[in-house]
Design a protein around this motif. Structure first.
Motif, short mmCIF file in Angstrom:
data_model
loop_
_atom_site.label_atom_id
_atom_site.label_comp_id
_atom_site.label_asym_id
_atom_site.label_seq_id
_atom_site.Cartn_x
_atom_site.Cartn_y
_atom_site.Cartn_z
N TRP A 15 -30.29 -2.89 63.19
CA TRP A 15 -31.68 -3.32 63.07
C TRP A 15 -32.23 -3.00 61.68
O TRP A 15 -32.87 -3.85 61.05
CB TRP A 15 -32.52 -2.62 64.15
N TYR A 62 -28.26 -8.28 63.18
CA TYR A 62 -28.48 -7.72 64.52
C TYR A 62 -27.29 -8.03 65.43
O TYR A 62 -26.81 -7.18 66.17
CB TYR A 62 -29.72 -8.34 65.17
N THR A 119 -41.25 -6.86 64.50
CA THR A 119 -40.10 -6.77 65.41
C THR A 119 -39.90 -5.41 66.06
O THR A 119 -39.18 -5.30 67.04
CB THR A 119 -38.80 -7.13 64.67
N CYS A 139 -39.44 -17.81 59.97
CA CYS A 139 -39.56 -18.06 61.40
C CYS A 139 -40.07 -19.49 61.57
O CYS A 139 -40.37 -20.20 60.60
CB CYS A 139 -40.52 -17.07 62.04
N ASN A 152 -41.98 -7.09 58.40
CA ASN A 152 -40.83 -7.30 59.29
C ASN A 152 -40.76 -6.23 60.37
O ASN A 152 -40.55 -6.53 61.54
CB ASN A 152 -39.53 -7.31 58.49
N GLN A 183 -31.28 -12.20 59.12
CA GLN A 183 -31.65 -10.96 59.79
C GLN A 183 -31.02 -10.88 61.17
O GLN A 183 -30.45 -9.84 61.56
CB GLN A 183 -33.18 -10.93 59.90
N LEU A 184 -31.09 -11.97 61.92
CA LEU A 184 -30.53 -11.99 63.28
C LEU A 184 -29.01 -11.94 63.25
O LEU A 184 -28.38 -11.44 64.19
CB LEU A 184 -31.02 -13.23 64.02
N TYR A 242 -40.72 -5.02 69.88
CA TYR A 242 -39.78 -5.82 70.68
C TYR A 242 -38.41 -5.15 70.72
O TYR A 242 -37.73 -5.16 71.75
CB TYR A 242 -39.65 -7.22 70.08
N PHE A 243 -38.01 -4.59 69.59
CA PHE A 243 -36.71 -3.92 69.50
C PHE A 243 -36.65 -2.72 70.46
O PHE A 243 -35.71 -2.57 71.24
CB PHE A 243 -36.48 -3.46 68.06
N GLY A 303 -34.28 -9.43 67.86
CA GLY A 303 -33.86 -8.04 67.87
C GLY A 303 -34.00 -7.38 69.22
O GLY A 303 -33.24 -6.49 69.59
N CYS A 347 -37.94 -11.89 71.30
CA CYS A 347 -37.64 -11.60 69.89
C CYS A 347 -36.14 -11.37 69.76
O CYS A 347 -35.53 -10.75 70.64
CB CYS A 347 -38.41 -10.36 69.45
#
Length: 300
Positions: A27, A113, A182, A75, A178, A109-110, A185-186, A232, A230
């Motif tokens: 993350w 993850y 996130t 996004c 950022n 970014q994803l 949600y993470f 993450g 999300c």
């Protein structure tokens, strides 16, 4: 009663911390990479995409547009204004469709993850999202060649928030946004994973999503619609589900329908697509996710 509650808290805290230790480095690295690309490379990526409209590349242009969509750190609410500005200057709808579809599904970014899920799941995610963008672009190219697919009226170009003259300050401001966007949600995703570990038997997950059955893929594709919030936040869940017996095909289906039907993404897409094409988008997403899951299960 107090003793039971304390024991359950200890169990949940244990599962939570174990999951956090496994996922947290990915993350953090994803946050740093995403902000670095947004601050230092975003303009170059979008400039390359803009150049596609000046070249007669045919299907190759759709392929390149899908790849650039994955590379873009924006996004959906940043991608639509960007697409609107390119459309205004003559960018064809098939290129926009490929870029937007892959951008919805994946970003740098994803990708970081998703590395927490293992090399196989990461490869499946990158390839399937890339192919989904290409498929969307080709369908628009062949079926809407003489018609307009998008309606960007009312949208202007994207607002650049990375404007601080000090480049390091610019980077850390982006990183802060950022983390703020996130972080909760993470942590919520890790909490859900801990709850699944403690209270949902492994055989239940195996029965729902395991094996090479089409039912498991369909269930994963369907549950991705309401559950995804999300990127993450879903990685801890997917990691635990895969450990509990979820098939790779079911995971692939979830990783497509989840971001593609994220509620904020749907709201924006409904505006630019209109009712009929919006329903086509939903049908395409579900069908592509289902077929991808079946193919992945056969390959694995």
């Amino acid at each position: 009663m107090a003793e039971i509650l304390h024991r359950e808290f200890v169990y949940l805290w244990y599962y939570f911390t174990v999951q956090l230790d496994q996922i947290f480095p990915y993350w953090v690295l994803g946050m740093v990479l995403g902000s670095a690309i947004s601050v230092f490379a975003k303009g170059t990526i979008h400039a390359l995409f803009g150049k596609l409209q000046t070249k007669k590349l045919g299907v190759l242009g759709v392929i390149l547009a899908s790849a650039l969509g994955i590379a873009s750190p924006l996004c959906m609410y940043g991608t639509i204004p960007l697409a609107a500005s390119f459309s205004k200057f003559g960018m064809k709808d098939d290129l926009l469709a490929a870029f937007m579809m892959s951008s919805i599904l994946l970003n740098p970014q994803l990708i970081i993850y998703s590395a927490a899920l293992g090399g196989g799941a990461l490869a499946v995610r990158i390839i399937s999202c890339f192919l989904c963008g290409i498929a969307a672009g080709l369908l628009v190219r062949f079926f809407y060649k003489e018609k307009t697919f998008f309606n960007f009226s009312g949208f202007s170009g994207p607002t650049n928030r990375d404007t601080d003259p000090n480049i390091l300050v610019r980077f850390f401001k982006n990183l802060g946004r950022n983390v703020k966007a996130t972080g909760l949600y993470f942590l919520f995703g890790i909490l859900l994973s801990a709850l699944f570990q403690r209270y949902v038997p492994t055989e239940v997950m195996t029965g729902l999503f395991g094996g090479n059955e089409a039912f498991g893929v369909l269930m994963a594709a369907t549950i991705g619609v309401p559950l995804y919030a999300c990127g993450g936040g879903t990685i801890p869940l997917l990691q635990q589900w895969l450990m509990d017996g979820m098939s790779m095909g079911s995971a692939a289906a979830f990783m497509i329908t989840g971001p593609a039907t994220k509620i904020t993404n749907l709201g924006a897409l409904k505006i630019v697509l209109g009712a009929k094409r919006f329903l086509l988008y939903i049908a395409f997403t579900m069908l592509f996710a289902f077929l991808t899951g079946i193919i992945v299960n056969l390959a694995f």
